[in-house]
Scaffold this motif. Sequence first.
Motif, PDB file in Angstrom:
ATOM      1  N   PHE A   1       0.936  -1.280   0.052  1.00 52.26           N
ATOM      2  CA  PHE A   1      -0.215  -0.222   0.174  1.00 52.26           C
ATOM      3  C   PHE A   1       0.939   1.161   0.135  1.00 52.26           C
ATOM      4  CE2 PHE A   1      -2.802   2.990   2.450  1.00 52.26           C
ATOM      5  CZ  PHE A   1      -3.715   3.205   1.297  1.00 52.26           C
ATOM      6  N   ILE A   2       1.900   1.467   0.899  1.00 56.13           N
ATOM      7  CA  ILE A   2       2.711   2.330   0.934  1.00 56.13           C
ATOM      8  C   ILE A   2       3.607   2.613  -0.438  1.00 56.13           C
ATOM      9  CG2 ILE A   2       4.707   3.571   2.003  1.00 56.13           C
ATOM     10  CD1 ILE A   2       2.147   3.337   3.759  1.00 56.13           C
ATOM     11  N   ALA A   3       3.863   1.546  -1.022  1.00 53.30           N
ATOM     12  CA  ALA A   3       4.803   1.414  -2.322  1.00 53.30           C
ATOM     13  C   ALA A   3       4.025   2.114  -3.607  1.00 53.30           C
ATOM     14  CB  ALA A   3       5.480   0.055  -2.595  1.00 53.30           C
ATOM     15  N   ALA A   4       2.635   1.507  -3.369  1.00 58.37           N
ATOM     16  CA  ALA A   4       1.458   2.130  -4.463  1.00 58.37           C
ATOM     17  C   ALA A   4       1.385   3.411  -4.438  1.00 58.37           C
ATOM     18  CB  ALA A   4       0.324   1.267  -4.537  1.00 58.37           C
ATOM     19  N   ASN A   5       1.354   4.165  -3.205  1.00 52.49           N
ATOM     20  CA  ASN A   5       1.092   5.665  -3.189  1.00 52.49           C
ATOM     21  C   ASN A   5       2.287   6.475  -3.386  1.00 52.49           C
ATOM     22  OD1 ASN A   5      -1.728   6.270  -1.842  1.00 52.49           O
ATOM     23  ND2 ASN A   5      -1.384   4.549  -0.560  1.00 52.49           N
ATOM     24  N   ALA A   6       3.426   5.650  -2.759  1.00 46.91           N
ATOM     25  CA  ALA A   6       4.779   6.252  -3.047  1.00 46.91           C
ATOM     26  C   ALA A   6       5.070   6.630  -4.538  1.00 46.91           C
ATOM     27  CB  ALA A   6       5.901   5.774  -2.364  1.00 46.91           C
ATOM     28  N   ASP A   7       4.779   5.657  -5.283  1.00 48.30           N
ATOM     29  CA  ASP A   7       5.146   5.786  -6.820  1.00 48.30           C
ATOM     30  C   ASP A   7       4.175   6.604  -7.362  1.00 48.30           C
ATOM     31  OD1 ASP A   7       7.260   3.927  -6.727  1.00 48.30           O
ATOM     32  OD2 ASP A   7       6.325   2.258  -7.694  1.00 48.30           O
ATOM     33  N   ALA A   8       2.858   6.742  -6.930  1.00 49.27           N
ATOM     34  CA  ALA A   8       2.081   7.620  -7.377  1.00 49.27           C
ATOM     35  C   ALA A   8       2.330   8.881  -7.044  1.00 49.27           C
ATOM     36  CB  ALA A   8       0.544   7.379  -6.734  1.00 49.27           C
ATOM     37  N   VAL A   9       2.827   9.366  -6.030  1.00 44.67           N
ATOM     38  CA  VAL A   9       3.384  10.907  -5.722  1.00 44.67           C
ATOM     39  C   VAL A   9       4.596  10.864  -6.545  1.00 44.67           C
ATOM     40  CG1 VAL A   9       4.481  11.882  -3.875  1.00 44.67           C
ATOM     41  CG2 VAL A   9       2.570  10.574  -3.367  1.00 44.67           C
ATOM     42  N   THR A  10       5.406  10.183  -6.972  1.00 42.69           N
ATOM     43  CA  THR A  10       6.606  10.438  -7.718  1.00 42.69           C
ATOM     44  C   THR A  10       6.132  10.831  -9.287  1.00 42.69           C
ATOM     45  OG1 THR A  10       8.174   8.877  -6.535  1.00 42.69           O
ATOM     46  CG2 THR A  10       8.821   9.384  -8.791  1.00 42.69           C
ATOM     47  N   ARG A  11       5.087  10.037  -9.626  1.00 37.93           N
ATOM     48  CA  ARG A  11       4.493  10.368 -10.852  1.00 37.93           C
ATOM     49  C   ARG A  11       3.949  11.835 -10.987  1.00 37.93           C
ATOM     50  NH1 ARG A  11       3.011   4.754 -10.391  1.00 37.93           N
ATOM     51  NH2 ARG A  11       0.872   5.382 -10.130  1.00 37.93           N
ATOM     52  N   ALA A  12       3.322  12.181  -9.956  1.00 36.07           N
ATOM     53  CA  ALA A  12       2.621  13.341  -9.639  1.00 36.07           C
ATOM     54  C   ALA A  12       3.657  14.400 -10.070  1.00 36.07           C
ATOM     55  CB  ALA A  12       1.818  13.593  -8.569  1.00 36.07           C
ATOM     56  N   TYR A  13       4.598  14.356  -9.250  1.00 32.75           N
ATOM     57  CA  TYR A  13       5.768  15.140  -9.298  1.00 32.75           C
ATOM     58  C   TYR A  13       6.128  15.661 -10.689  1.00 32.75           C
ATOM     59  CZ  TYR A  13       6.977  16.345  -4.230  1.00 32.75           C
ATOM     60  OH  TYR A  13       6.816  16.748  -3.075  1.00 32.75           O
ATOM     61  N   ALA A  14       6.539  14.549 -11.392  1.00 34.08           N
ATOM     62  CA  ALA A  14       6.713  14.492 -12.690  1.00 34.08           C
ATOM     63  C   ALA A  14       5.776  15.365 -13.608  1.00 34.08           C
ATOM     64  CB  ALA A  14       6.933  13.157 -13.374  1.00 34.08           C
ATOM     65  N   GLN A  15       4.472  15.610 -13.210  1.00 37.86           N
ATOM     66  CA  GLN A  15       3.554  16.437 -13.973  1.00 37.86           C
ATOM     67  C   GLN A  15       4.039  17.803 -13.756  1.00 37.86           C
ATOM     68  OE1 GLN A  15      -0.518  14.980 -12.801  1.00 37.86           O
ATOM     69  NE2 GLN A  15       0.071  13.062 -12.570  1.00 37.86           N
ATOM     70  N   LEU A  16       4.562  18.196 -12.854  1.00 37.99           N
ATOM     71  CA  LEU A  16       4.865  19.573 -12.626  1.00 37.99           C
ATOM     72  C   LEU A  16       5.900  20.260 -13.614  1.00 37.99           C
ATOM     73  CD1 LEU A  16       4.475  19.825  -8.881  1.00 37.99           C
ATOM     74  CD2 LEU A  16       2.945  20.471 -10.405  1.00 37.99           C
TER      75      LEU A  16
END
Length: 346
Positions: free
Chosen positions: A156-171
């Motif tokens: 659960f933590i890993a899935a959320n962490a990777d989603a955050v990393t991808r969101a940073y890449a959108q900026l």
Amino acid sequence: MNSSEDFDALLYLSFGGPEGHEEVRPFLENVTRGRDVPPERLDEVAEHYHHFGGVSPINRLNRDIMGSLDSTIAERGWDLPIYFGNRNWHPMIEDTVERMAADGVRKALVFATSAWGGYSGCRQYHEDIARARAAVGEDRAPELVKLRQFYDHPLFIAANADAVTRAYAQLPAESRSAARLVFTAHSVPLSAEEKVGPDGRAHWYSRQVHETARLVAEAVGVADYDVVWQSRSGPPSVPWLEPDVCDHLDQLHGRDVPAVVISPIGFVSDHLEVVWDLDNEAADKASELGMGFARAATAGTDPRYARMIGELVSEHLEDHRVRKLSPLVEAGCTTNGQFCIAQGCC
């Protein structure tokens, strides 16, 4: 060692949501029954659903997750048909447990789609289980064993962490390094936070949310972040967890923060509260303030989410070791909705 022969099925238990304009108001009345929510607040929330054709994404998303979970179960060689039941809308849990009984199910595991302790995220699901069994009849209803909370499960933590990393890449690159990471979860009344958890301390729900945020931020490599709240309801006179995410964006703007990454870790899939409160209201607020905005995906669409559920199941079927990343305890597995309430964990 337990055997898969001990269990006949898996009940996937969720919140529920309308799937047409005519279902919106009855659904909201189910959700808010006994909570003294003003009619005008129901009208306001109903408009959010009507904006999307009266359809909440939650049932579709749950069916997608169940499809992935079915594949996970098949890969492990378990004979566990999956049943789908909801607290607030069709398929209602009472109807689902009746169907399970008619199908001859005698003992089933229950996965509730909340990672958390607290009343709405934990104890109310036990009440749902007990109510459904009572409706079917104790002599006919299958034994139902609710799986444990998973707010700190590594997958659960890993899935959320990777989603955050991808969101940073959108900026844009120029604002990425100065973007503020903001975690959100559903607000609850402060009175609900006064319940004492298994460790003898109160604020059980918010402490788990903060712990998940800490673990995700640590995995991403962010040392400084915020935890805020969203989607409050009820009369304005009743205090709820604050600050609200949009109010927090105003505060960040006052500190000249150029951009935000919003991670809705309090939600396992893109419920209407996510797509409205964040993708519409919070995104509009950020645009109004001239702030960059990126919203991280929820964990439910990540293949690791179904694998995590498989691990929770295997703790029963194969004596799989419990995997958790936090020193906080969590509510353990409970039978027929009774153990957790007796322990006072939520």
